[in-house]
Design a protein around this motif. Structure first.
Motif, mmCIF file in Angstrom:
data_model
loop_
_atom_site.group_PDB
_atom_site.id
_atom_site.type_symbol
_atom_site.label_atom_id
_atom_site.label_comp_id
_atom_site.label_asym_id
_atom_site.label_seq_id
_atom_site.Cartn_x
_atom_site.Cartn_y
_atom_site.Cartn_z
ATOM 1 N N GLU A 163 -4.864 5.556 1.081
ATOM 2 C CA GLU A 163 -5.946 4.592 1.281
ATOM 3 C C GLU A 163 -5.646 3.575 2.374
ATOM 4 O O GLU A 163 -6.500 2.759 2.717
ATOM 5 C CB GLU A 163 -6.266 3.862 -0.026
ATOM 6 N N ASP A 164 -4.440 3.595 2.939
ATOM 7 C CA ASP A 164 -4.124 2.708 4.069
ATOM 8 C C ASP A 164 -4.580 3.298 5.401
ATOM 9 O O ASP A 164 -4.538 2.610 6.425
ATOM 10 C CB ASP A 164 -2.617 2.455 4.137
ATOM 11 N N ALA A 165 -5.006 4.538 5.403
ATOM 12 C CA ALA A 165 -5.447 5.172 6.642
ATOM 13 C C ALA A 165 -6.690 4.473 7.178
ATOM 14 O O ALA A 165 -7.668 4.272 6.454
ATOM 15 C CB ALA A 165 -5.752 6.641 6.391
ATOM 16 N N ALA A 166 -6.625 4.063 8.435
ATOM 17 C CA ALA A 166 -7.715 3.310 9.052
ATOM 18 C C ALA A 166 -7.343 3.029 10.497
ATOM 19 O O ALA A 166 -6.226 3.303 10.930
ATOM 20 C CB ALA A 166 -7.953 1.991 8.318
ATOM 21 N N VAL A 167 -8.282 2.441 11.222
ATOM 22 C CA VAL A 167 -7.974 1.862 12.526
ATOM 23 C C VAL A 167 -7.649 0.387 12.287
ATOM 24 O O VAL A 167 -8.405 -0.314 11.622
ATOM 25 C CB VAL A 167 -9.133 2.008 13.509
ATOM 26 N N TYR A 168 -6.516 -0.049 12.806
ATOM 27 C CA TYR A 168 -6.048 -1.410 12.599
ATOM 28 C C TYR A 168 -6.278 -2.243 13.858
ATOM 29 O O TYR A 168 -5.977 -1.801 14.970
ATOM 30 C CB TYR A 168 -4.568 -1.395 12.227
ATOM 31 N N TYR A 169 -6.794 -3.442 13.646
ATOM 32 C CA TYR A 169 -7.104 -4.369 14.723
ATOM 33 C C TYR A 169 -6.460 -5.729 14.439
ATOM 34 O O TYR A 169 -6.179 -6.066 13.293
ATOM 35 C CB TYR A 169 -8.612 -4.604 14.836
#
Length: 116
Positions: free
Chosen positions: A89-95
């Protein structure tokens, strides 16, 4: 102008670790707090970490507390996000962005993929 360049993302197995970097320019980093956000498909963008301008205060949502650590180096105009024990669930695009006065200009983000 204000600019953020995120880097350090990649593919990691569950339980793995990554450290993200955010190079900021166009403003005096030491005058602002910094936040890391993430945006996963089908979900709202969320704040995953914030650090005060001095670095003395940090905050995390329960979903990442104890696993993510935000830090900053004002001399290098850079903020960091250490992530450990990564979950699917940590998979994402980080900004990253500053606060207060969040900039309307966002970086391209860095993709974090968690897969076995």
């Amino acid at each position: 102008q204000v600019q953020f360049v995120e880097s350090g993302g990649g593919l990691v197995q569950p339980g793995g670790s990554l450290t993200l970097s955010c190079a900021a320019s166009g403003f005096t980093l030491s005058a602002y707090g910094m936040r890391w956000y993430r945006h996963a498909p089908g979900k709202e963008r969320e704040v995953v970490a914030e650090i005060s301008s001095t670095g003395r205060t940090t905050n995390y949502p329960d979903s990442v507390k104890g696993r993510f650590t935000i830090s900053r180096d004002n001399a290098k105009n850079t903020a960091y996000l250490q992530m450990k024990d990564l979950k699917y669930e940590d998979a994402a695009v980080y900004y990253c962005n500053r606060y207060p006065g969040t900039s309307d200009t966002w970086g391209q983000g860095t993709q974090v993929t968690v897969s076995s």
